[in-house]
Write a protein that holds these residues in place. Structure first.
Motif, PDB file in Angstrom:
ATOM      1  N   TRP A 144     -11.961  -6.562  -9.549  1.00 38.58           N
ATOM      2  CA  TRP A 144     -11.741  -7.000  -8.168  1.00 38.58           C
ATOM      3  C   TRP A 144     -12.785  -7.973  -7.653  1.00 38.58           C
ATOM      4  CZ3 TRP A 144      -7.144  -6.390  -6.230  1.00 38.58           C
ATOM      5  CH2 TRP A 144      -6.355  -5.344  -6.701  1.00 38.58           C
ATOM      6  N   TYR A 246       0.662   8.549 -10.825  1.00 41.77           N
ATOM      7  CA  TYR A 246      -0.529   8.600 -11.678  1.00 41.77           C
ATOM      8  C   TYR A 246      -0.483   9.785 -12.629  1.00 41.77           C
ATOM      9  CZ  TYR A 246      -3.019   4.706  -9.574  1.00 41.77           C
ATOM     10  OH  TYR A 246      -3.405   3.458  -9.188  1.00 41.77           O
ATOM     11  N   ARG A 294      -1.890   9.239  -3.772  1.00 42.04           N
ATOM     12  CA  ARG A 294      -2.058   7.789  -3.900  1.00 42.04           C
ATOM     13  C   ARG A 294      -0.797   7.016  -3.537  1.00 42.04           C
ATOM     14  NH1 ARG A 294      -6.205   6.135  -6.660  1.00 42.04           N
ATOM     15  NH2 ARG A 294      -6.197   4.628  -4.988  1.00 42.04           N
ATOM     16  N   GLN A 295       0.269   7.710  -3.306  1.00 43.83           N
ATOM     17  CA  GLN A 295       1.538   7.094  -2.861  1.00 43.83           C
ATOM     18  C   GLN A 295       2.071   6.033  -3.831  1.00 43.83           C
ATOM     19  OE1 GLN A 295       1.369   5.962   1.273  1.00 43.83           O
ATOM     20  NE2 GLN A 295       0.620   7.952   1.895  1.00 43.83           N
ATOM     21  N   THR A 296       1.890   6.283  -5.103  1.00 46.33           N
ATOM     22  CA  THR A 296       2.428   5.334  -6.086  1.00 46.33           C
ATOM     23  C   THR A 296       3.907   5.624  -6.334  1.00 46.33           C
ATOM     24  OG1 THR A 296       1.624   6.810  -7.817  1.00 46.33           O
ATOM     25  CG2 THR A 296       0.258   4.909  -7.292  1.00 46.33           C
ATOM     26  N   GLN A 297       4.655   4.550  -6.585  1.00 45.90           N
ATOM     27  CA  GLN A 297       6.108   4.702  -6.743  1.00 45.90           C
ATOM     28  C   GLN A 297       6.552   4.619  -8.198  1.00 45.90           C
ATOM     29  OE1 GLN A 297       5.415   1.518  -4.204  1.00 45.90           O
ATOM     30  NE2 GLN A 297       7.282   1.837  -3.072  1.00 45.90           N
ATOM     31  N   PHE A 298       5.654   4.143  -9.072  1.00 49.46           N
ATOM     32  CA  PHE A 298       6.057   3.954 -10.477  1.00 49.46           C
ATOM     33  C   PHE A 298       6.100   5.293 -11.216  1.00 49.46           C
ATOM     34  CE2 PHE A 298       1.446   2.966 -10.140  1.00 49.46           C
ATOM     35  CZ  PHE A 298       0.949   4.044 -10.842  1.00 49.46           C
ATOM     36  N   LEU A 326      11.785   2.610  -9.947  1.00 49.80           N
ATOM     37  CA  LEU A 326      11.020   1.363  -9.956  1.00 49.80           C
ATOM     38  C   LEU A 326      10.840   0.876 -11.401  1.00 49.80           C
ATOM     39  CD1 LEU A 326       8.117   0.536  -7.669  1.00 49.80           C
ATOM     40  CD2 LEU A 326       7.825   0.114 -10.105  1.00 49.80           C
ATOM     41  N   TRP A 330       9.959  -5.083 -11.030  1.00 50.07           N
ATOM     42  CA  TRP A 330       9.829  -4.956  -9.579  1.00 50.07           C
ATOM     43  C   TRP A 330       8.367  -5.077  -9.140  1.00 50.07           C
ATOM     44  CZ3 TRP A 330      13.343  -0.478  -7.423  1.00 50.07           C
ATOM     45  CH2 TRP A 330      14.620  -0.602  -7.972  1.00 50.07           C
ATOM     46  N   TYR A 335       0.473  -5.870 -12.054  1.00 47.37           N
ATOM     47  CA  TYR A 335       0.801  -4.524 -12.544  1.00 47.37           C
ATOM     48  C   TYR A 335       2.075  -4.426 -13.386  1.00 47.37           C
ATOM     49  CZ  TYR A 335      -2.946  -2.833  -9.617  1.00 47.37           C
ATOM     50  OH  TYR A 335      -4.184  -2.621  -9.086  1.00 47.37           O
TER      51      TYR A 335
ATOM     52  N   ILE B  37     -10.157   4.371   1.003  1.00 47.34           N
ATOM     53  CA  ILE B  37      -9.359   5.445   0.382  1.00 47.34           C
ATOM     54  C   ILE B  37      -9.619   6.790   1.037  1.00 47.34           C
ATOM     55  CG2 ILE B  37      -8.854   6.672  -1.772  1.00 47.34           C
ATOM     56  CD1 ILE B  37      -9.617   4.049  -3.237  1.00 47.34           C
ATOM     57  N   GLU B  42      -4.381   5.611   6.155  1.00 46.93           N
ATOM     58  CA  GLU B  42      -3.395   5.332   5.107  1.00 46.93           C
ATOM     59  C   GLU B  42      -4.153   4.753   3.917  1.00 46.93           C
ATOM     60  OE1 GLU B  42       0.667   2.754   4.624  1.00 46.93           O
ATOM     61  OE2 GLU B  42       0.111   3.452   6.605  1.00 46.93           O
ATOM     62  N   PRO B  43      -4.396   5.566   2.870  1.00 48.46           N
ATOM     63  CA  PRO B  43      -5.258   5.115   1.766  1.00 48.46           C
ATOM     64  C   PRO B  43      -4.715   3.855   1.085  1.00 48.46           C
ATOM     65  CG  PRO B  43      -4.623   7.417   1.499  1.00 48.46           C
ATOM     66  CD  PRO B  43      -3.823   6.884   2.621  1.00 48.46           C
ATOM     67  N   HIS B  44      -5.636   2.961   0.776  1.00 49.67           N
ATOM     68  CA  HIS B  44      -5.236   1.740   0.084  1.00 49.67           C
ATOM     69  C   HIS B  44      -5.075   2.032  -1.405  1.00 49.67           C
ATOM     70  CE1 HIS B  44      -5.073  -2.425  -1.169  1.00 49.67           C
ATOM     71  NE2 HIS B  44      -6.019  -2.176  -2.038  1.00 49.67           N
ATOM     72  N   VAL B  45      -3.937   1.689  -1.953  1.00 51.77           N
ATOM     73  CA  VAL B  45      -3.702   1.828  -3.393  1.00 51.77           C
ATOM     74  C   VAL B  45      -3.148   0.501  -3.883  1.00 51.77           C
ATOM     75  CG1 VAL B  45      -2.560   3.130  -5.210  1.00 51.77           C
ATOM     76  CG2 VAL B  45      -3.124   4.248  -3.070  1.00 51.77           C
ATOM     77  N   PRO B  46      -3.893  -0.202  -4.744  1.00 47.15           N
ATOM     78  CA  PRO B  46      -3.413  -1.517  -5.177  1.00 47.15           C
ATOM     79  C   PRO B  46      -2.015  -1.462  -5.793  1.00 47.15           C
ATOM     80  CG  PRO B  46      -5.677  -1.170  -5.869  1.00 47.15           C
ATOM     81  CD  PRO B  46      -5.206   0.125  -5.299  1.00 47.15           C
ATOM     82  N   SER B  47      -1.801  -0.466  -6.660  1.00 48.32           N
ATOM     83  CA  SER B  47      -0.521  -0.428  -7.373  1.00 48.32           C
ATOM     84  C   SER B  47       0.515   0.386  -6.598  1.00 48.32           C
ATOM     85  CB  SER B  47      -0.722   0.166  -8.767  1.00 48.32           C
ATOM     86  OG  SER B  47      -1.303   1.449  -8.667  1.00 48.32           O
ATOM     87  N   ALA B  48       0.615   0.137  -5.322  1.00 49.37           N
ATOM     88  CA  ALA B  48       1.599   0.844  -4.488  1.00 49.37           C
ATOM     89  C   ALA B  48       2.244  -0.152  -3.523  1.00 49.37           C
ATOM     90  CB  ALA B  48       0.913   1.964  -3.716  1.00 49.37           C
ATOM     91  N   ARG B  49       3.108   0.368  -2.682  1.00 48.68           N
ATOM     92  CA  ARG B  49       3.804  -0.408  -1.659  1.00 48.68           C
ATOM     93  C   ARG B  49       4.701  -1.503  -2.245  1.00 48.68           C
ATOM     94  NH1 ARG B  49       0.191  -1.224   3.649  1.00 48.68           N
ATOM     95  NH2 ARG B  49       2.253  -1.689   4.428  1.00 48.68           N
ATOM     96  N   PHE B  50       5.327  -1.185  -3.361  1.00 47.86           N
ATOM     97  CA  PHE B  50       6.357  -2.080  -3.888  1.00 47.86           C
ATOM     98  C   PHE B  50       7.670  -1.731  -3.211  1.00 47.86           C
ATOM     99  CE2 PHE B  50       3.198  -1.860  -7.309  1.00 47.86           C
ATOM    100  CZ  PHE B  50       2.906  -3.210  -7.413  1.00 47.86           C
ATOM    101  N   PHE B  51       8.593  -2.655  -3.262  1.00 48.87           N
ATOM    102  CA  PHE B  51       9.887  -2.412  -2.628  1.00 48.87           C
ATOM    103  C   PHE B  51      10.686  -1.380  -3.418  1.00 48.87           C
ATOM    104  CE2 PHE B  51      14.450  -3.249  -2.798  1.00 48.87           C
ATOM    105  CZ  PHE B  51      14.773  -2.965  -1.490  1.00 48.87           C
ATOM    106  N   THR B  52      11.277  -0.458  -2.691  1.00 51.61           N
ATOM    107  CA  THR B  52      12.270   0.432  -3.300  1.00 51.61           C
ATOM    108  C   THR B  52      13.482   0.462  -2.360  1.00 51.61           C
ATOM    109  OG1 THR B  52      11.145   2.311  -2.265  1.00 51.61           O
ATOM    110  CG2 THR B  52      10.705   1.935  -4.602  1.00 51.61           C
ATOM    111  N   GLN B  55      13.934   1.941   1.225  1.00 49.97           N
ATOM    112  CA  GLN B  55      13.314   1.339   2.410  1.00 49.97           C
ATOM    113  C   GLN B  55      14.323   0.574   3.261  1.00 49.97           C
ATOM    114  OE1 GLN B  55      10.163  -0.834   0.507  1.00 49.97           O
ATOM    115  NE2 GLN B  55       9.110   1.040  -0.066  1.00 49.97           N
TER     116      GLN B  55
END
Lengths: 350, 61
Positions: A144, A246, A294-298, A326, A330, A335, B37, B42-52, B55
């Motif tokens: 980063w 994760y 972590r609210q990951t969708q993958f 996902l 997408w 990533y 975090i 609302e914790p920041h997660v780089p590999s998140a908030r993609f479209f599904t 939504q």
């Protein structure tokens, strides 16, 4: 559209009978999820889908890399650095694309025009070479910001580089691997389970490739530490809580580790980890990612395919059929290829 | 908090001076993890908030 077939359905390691297998829509979301209690799936069909989805990002991924051998950044896959020049340092994680290319190069499957292509080999090799060039003096890598010494980037990119070298039979950049392994031995990030698992896998991979014992011992220690941290509910900590996305990644990493160093402890931990996923993953392949730490969708698949966790794979498959799961394409440039590589590995698993 | 040219310049100045030393790098990371975090609403997660696709329903509410 595909014709209905008859196949054998498997739950875990148990075959429970012959069932009808539904259509194979290609994940474009045009068919509704089958809402019956009868699970319908054949693993080879799902694996064919995983391969197609993994392959679907190949051209995009190749475009991220500097493919000009005369360029000083030849082999750099951070397009925002070498091409747009919008950044003043390259993200080491982009070099994990070498692993993706190595898997494509080494495996001939339907639609894969990159298998055995000499240029793919050359670019994958260049990715590893550039990776070794951007290493910090202490053995770490940046993701980063310059001088970050990222545990995440060092763990994942080292494992990817070692795998690239192993799959393609390249000459390993010994000094870079040694320094990365040394740095990983000295540093840890126990708050983030997936990164700990990746570091253990990287250390084990370096040990196997270079025939060194010390990194293997450290990898064992690290895995033991991770298993000790596993919550009674089955999840590995991700900043204090469980996270389905994760967790699926950690399961994939630990399942890969288990192929290198089998053991009852890790097998038992994986079973508990899968039980956590089992409670969270709905029948339609979705999960409440907003309730995760972590609210990951993958959702990573290769570990579940390795473990033949058909029940979970079937639910994810339902998500693919409905177009709600996902997919690698997408995700953004940063990533997409990690998930794409996992899809390829899941598709190729025997 | 969004980045601005001034903030970015200050960050780069820090990184190219103190940040060259590992201890200061770790300090910056600890602060970033805490603010973005651990303590974030609302914790920041780089590999998140993609479209599904779900939504689409949310935005239609």
């Amino acid at each position: 559209m595909g014709v209905f077939q008859v196949g054998v359905f498997q739950v875990g390691s148990f075959q429970v009978g012959r069932v009808q297998v539904g259509r194979f829509p290609g994940g474009n979301g045009i068919l509704p999820v089958k809402k019956t209690k009868v699970f319908c799936m054949l693993l080879p069909e799902a694996q064919s889908f995983y391969l197609r989805q993994g392959l679907a990002i190949a051209e995009r991924v190749l475009g991220l890399g500097d493919r000009d051998p005369a360029s000083p950044t030849f082999g750099c896959f951070d397009r925002y650095y070498w091409h747009y020049k919008a950044l003043d340092f390259p993200n080491a994680r982009a070099q994990e694309i070498g692993h993706y290319l190595a898997v494509l190069y080494a495996n001939c499957f339907e639609g894969n025009r990159y298998a055995g292509e000499p240029m793919i080999l050359k670019w994958a090799e260049a990715a590893v070479r550039f990776w070794s060039q951007i290493q910090n003096r202490d053995g770490s890598f940046n993701e980063w910001w310059p001088g970050e010494r990222s545990f995440c980037a060092t763990s994942f990119s080292t494992y990817a580089a070692v795998e690239t070298v192993r799959i393609l039979g390249l000459t390993p950049p010994m000094q870079a691997f040694d320094r990365a392994a040394e740095w990983l031995c000295k540093n840890n990030n126990p708050a983030v389970g997936n990164q700990v698992a990746a570091s253990a896998l990287a250390l084990r991979a370096v040990a196997d490739l270079l025939g060194e014992e010390f990194p293997a011992r450290k990898a064992e220690e690290r895995v033991r530490g991770l298993l000790d941290q596993q919550d009674p509910a089955g999840f590995f900590p991700e900043y204090g809580g469980g996270d389905v996305g994760y967790q699926s990644l950690t399961v994939s990493l630990l399942a890969a580790y288990r192929t290198k160093a089998p053991g009852e402890a890790i097998a038992s931990a994986l079973r508990k980890a899968v039980e956590f996923l089992d409670r969270r993953l709905c029948e339609d392949g979705t999960f409440d990612y907003k309730a995760c730490s972590r609210q990951t969708q993958f959702f990573y698949l290769s570990g579940l395919v390795r473990m033949r966790e058909m029940n979970l794979l079937l639910r994810h498959w339902n998500g693919c059929r409905a177009g709600t799961a996902l997919l690698p394409s997408w995700m953004d440039d940063r990533y997409c290829f990690q998930l794409g590589t996992d899809y390829l590995i899941a598709g190729l698993e025997d | 908090m969004y980045m601005t040219p001034l903030r970015m310049a200050a960050l780069r100045l820090y990184l190219t001076t103190f940040g060259r030393f590992a201890w200061f790098g770790r300090l910056l990371k600890r602060i970033a993890v805490r603010r973005m975090i651990r303590k974030a609403s609302e914790p920041h997660v780089p590999s998140a908030r993609f479209f599904t696709p779900d939504q689409l329903k949310e935005s239609g509410k």
